[in-house]
Design an enzyme around this catalytic site. Structure first.
Site, PDB file in Angstrom:
ATOM      1  NE  ARG A   1      30.549   4.546  -3.778  1.00  6.15           N
ATOM      2  CZ  ARG A   1      29.251   4.766  -3.931  1.00  6.15           C
ATOM      3  NH1 ARG A   1      28.799   5.963  -4.163  1.00  6.15           N
ATOM      4  NH2 ARG A   1      28.405   3.766  -3.859  1.00  6.15           N
TER       5      ARG A   1
ATOM      6  CG  PHE B   1      31.673  13.028 -15.431  1.00 11.05           C
ATOM      7  CD1 PHE B   1      31.479  12.631 -16.751  1.00 11.05           C
ATOM      8  CD2 PHE B   1      30.742  12.642 -14.493  1.00 11.05           C
ATOM      9  CE1 PHE B   1      30.371  11.877 -17.110  1.00 11.05           C
ATOM     10  CE2 PHE B   1      29.631  11.886 -14.849  1.00 11.05           C
ATOM     11  CZ  PHE B   1      29.439  11.507 -16.156  1.00 11.05           C
TER      12      PHE B   1
ATOM     13  CG  HIS C   1      30.911   6.007  -9.479  1.00 11.58           C
ATOM     14  ND1 HIS C   1      31.259   6.481  -8.221  1.00 11.58           N
ATOM     15  CD2 HIS C   1      29.585   5.755  -9.419  1.00 11.58           C
ATOM     16  CE1 HIS C   1      30.173   6.509  -7.457  1.00 11.58           C
ATOM     17  NE2 HIS C   1      29.152   6.070  -8.157  1.00 11.58           N
TER      18      HIS C   1
ATOM     19  NE  ARG D   1      27.025   2.849  -7.901  1.00 15.48           N
ATOM     20  CZ  ARG D   1      26.245   1.776  -7.815  1.00 15.48           C
ATOM     21  NH1 ARG D   1      26.693   0.586  -8.160  1.00 15.48           N
ATOM     22  NH2 ARG D   1      25.006   1.907  -7.393  1.00 15.48           N
TER      23      ARG D   1
ATOM     24  CB  SER E   1      28.249   9.784  -6.012  1.00 18.55           C
ATOM     25  OG  SER E   1      26.895   9.743  -6.363  1.00 18.55           O
TER      26      SER E   1
ATOM     27  CG  ASP F   1      24.975   4.550 -13.674  1.00 19.12           C
ATOM     28  OD1 ASP F   1      23.756   4.318 -13.689  1.00 19.12           O
ATOM     29  OD2 ASP F   1      25.528   5.263 -12.829  1.00 19.12           O
TER      30      ASP F   1
ATOM     31  CD  GLU G   1      31.242  17.553 -14.835  1.00 19.75           C
ATOM     32  OE1 GLU G   1      31.049  18.249 -15.860  1.00 19.75           O
ATOM     33  OE2 GLU G   1      30.335  16.872 -14.298  1.00 19.75           O
TER      34      GLU G   1
END
Lengths: 281, 320
Positions: free
Chosen positions: B13, B86, B112, B170, B40, B120, B61
């Site tokens: 990322r 998302f 991610h 991530r 993020s 998560d 989103e």
């Protein structure tokens, strides 16, 4: 300069087109399109300054319109043709195989005048906001218009978009909600009531006004007034009260006419009520 | 086997964020949107440097995808940023109608992705996104393998006209490809030439496939390793050519087996050059919490799993 009567004549022909297109395809949506015809005619023929002779997908240096409730396609196509985007004879291909006039508006067929697909509800306001932001970045002073249905407001994305437009002061946009009070299954109030719509819109930070969408004079003057409200750091919304099926007595205010095509006899009966003003396609 | 050296692990990322900043400097039409995940997605430098071209949309989103589609009307090149789940599953209809069907020049940048998101857990671990995006006509699907490649791919997608789904991750991950590479969309990248089996890998799993290749080499097996950095359009010629040489294949991805990159490889081979294919990925299961490495072990995406799959593929080839 087109007079109110001139505009009314055009809407009359647009209403004929709608009935003939949907009846010819034996499929499509007449009710909403008939109700919004006056608005679409006023917008294209009197309010916007669309560059009809040289259509570009980017629409730089011209006003833009987005139809969020894409099932009003028959009305939009008719107005586009009557305004000169393409020959009105093409209206006969509505909803047929290989037509540029898809059941719901599509960009993939390259039909001049259309810059976004719609049909799946609730997406148009976000798109219009994006186009308005693009105009701001390009220092393009023209405005963006968007038509939404009232039933469509049940989709949550609209409220995301409304929050965003107020927070980001998207003030070069005029959104119009076609409030005919009807959706497929019945009155909006019975399916899922919108409650006090104008209070909600105001609470979301919009400049809200109302007009009667089946009175040409009111539509033109209200849209002109709305133009004055733009560029004041607030997005502009007009609640447009209309009648589903306006122009045909047996369709008036009947939610059953949302998406059912008239039979041949019903179409003939409807056309007897709407005079041919500009020549049928 | 060709040697690859990790020049220092970095998150993919951050490769995206670094490239976005360069794009911001070089192309005034590049704009960015983020749904409350600027940090993020490593978009904060772009947001700080080009505040007029950055749009914070909040946790919305669907609206972000619509606004991005609208921004293309007028010539902007929008890059949307949020997590893979998302960016796809949550907004599939918005992406389908307003971006893919409308063929708008939106770059959907998704971080991610996969199990390596870690702790998560399943709600945030997208294992379906490749499948969802590859099914959409007009959509290009790219999944680079490390920081350097993600940076190069981000620069490349800005010059590609049409919707793109760019998938990255991530965790800090070995960074081993050329820092000066030019990313060519649609090209499979041969990491190692071999003769006994082809390992097709995408994303983080390319590094794991290379590690598996080393183990196979010590067992006298020559593995060809191909980085499928563009999943759609797939470089079918490269896929067929390689398997014509090796006679069998293994696919490796941080994604559901049902509908991922492996499916594209298998379909290509079935239609052009039928050969044994073993598939390493998540099999009809949601993800879970844990450290990335623990999860890769638990879901059978670890280096030994790839080695075992390669041996199985070779065995099946022998039986033909």
């Amino acid at each position: 300069m087109l007079t109110t009567e001139d505009l009314e004549k055009i809407s009359c022909q647009v209403r004929r087109d709608i009935i003939r297109m949907v009846s010819g395809a034996e499929s499509g949506h007449v009710g909403g399109a008939l109700g919004a015809a006056d608005f679409l005619v006023a917008l294209y023929f009197k309010i916007m300054e669309p560059n009809v002779s040289r259509f570009t997908p980017d629409g730089i240096d011209e006003d833009l319109f987005f139809l969020s409730n894409g099932h009003l396609s028959a009305g939009w196509y008719s107005v586009l043709a009557r305004y000169g985007y393409f020959d009105s004879s093409e209206l006969a291909s509505f909803r047929k195989l290989n037509s540029r006039l898809q059941g719901h508006p599509s960009t993939s067929e390259g039909l001049p005048g259309i810059r976004m697909c719609s049909g799946s509800l609730g997406q148009g306001l976000s798109v219009a906001i994006g186009a308005a932001l693009s105009k701001k970045l390009n220092r393009d002073e023209h405005l963006v218009y968007c038509l939404l249905g009232d039933g469509e407001l049940q989709e949550g994305q609209n409220w995301e978009a409304m929050m965003f437009a107020a927070a980001h002061k998207v003030d070069n946009l005029i959104a119009v909600i076609d409030c005919n009070g009807k959706q497929i299954e019945g009155p909006v109030d019975e399916v899922i009531s919108l409650g006090n719509l104008s209070a909600k819109l105001e609470a979301f930070g919009w400049n809200v006004s109302e007009m009667y969408g089946n009175d040409m004079e009111d539509v033109v003057s209200s849209l002109k007034k709305a133009q004055w409200y733009t560029r004041q750091e607030q997005p502009v919304m007009i609640i447009m009260n209309t009648h589903m099926g306006y122009g045909v007595d047996f369709m008036l205010d009947q939610h059953q006419w949302h998406g059912v095509p008239p039979t041949r006899d019903q179409a003939a009966a409807a056309l007897r009520q709407i005079p041919e003003t500009l020549g049928d396609y | 086997m060709k040697e690859y050296i990790n020049s220092g692990s970095k998150d993919t990322r951050s490769g995206f964020g670094a490239a976005l900043l360069i794009l911001g400097r070089n192309n005034p039409d590049v704009v960015a949107l983020c749904a409350d995940l600027t940090g993020s997605l490593k978009m904060d430098e772009f947001a700080k440097t080009f505040p007029d071209r950055f749009f914070q949309v909040g946790i919305a989103e669907a609206n972000m995808m619509g606004i991005a589609a609208g921004l293309t009307i007028g010539g902007k090149i929008p890059f949307t940023g949020t997590f893979a789940n998302f960016s796809t599953a949550r907004v599939y209809d918005q992406v389908r109608q307003s971006i893919a069907y409308a063929n708008k020049n939106v770059k959907i940048c998704a971080s991610h992705a996969g199990l390596t998101l870690g702790e998560d857990g399943a709600t945030h671990q997208s294992l379906e996104d490749i499948g969802l995006m590859k099914m959409l006509p007009n959509m290009t699907v790219i999944c680079p393998c490390d920081y350097n490649q993600t940076r190069a791919a981000t620069l490349a997608v800005a010059n590609h006209l049409g919707p793109v789904y760019l998938r990255f991750g991530r965790p800090k991950w070995p960074n081993f490809t050329d820092p000066d590479q030019t990313f060519e969309i649609g090209k499979a990248l041969i990491c190692n030439e071999g003769t006994d089996v082809t390992l097709f890998a995408t994303g983080h799993m390319v590094w794991n496939a290379i590690q598996a290749g080393k183990i196979l080499e010590t067992n006298g097996i020559s593995a060809e390793i191909i980085n499928i950095a563009t999943i759609k359009p797939l470089d079918t010629a490269a896929v067929i050519r390689s398997v014509q040489k090796t006679g069998c294949a293994v696919t490796v991805e941080e994604h559901m087996l049902q509908g991922g990159m492996g499916d594209c490889i298998a379909q290509t081979l079935v239609r052009n050059f039928p050969a044994p294919v073993e598939m390493v990925g998540v099999n009809n299961q949601f993800g879970g919490s844990g450290k990335p490495e623990e999860l890769l072990k638990a879901y059978h995406l670890d280096v030994p799993d790839i080695v075992e799959a390669a041996l199985a593929a070779i065995r099946r080839k022998g039986g033909r």
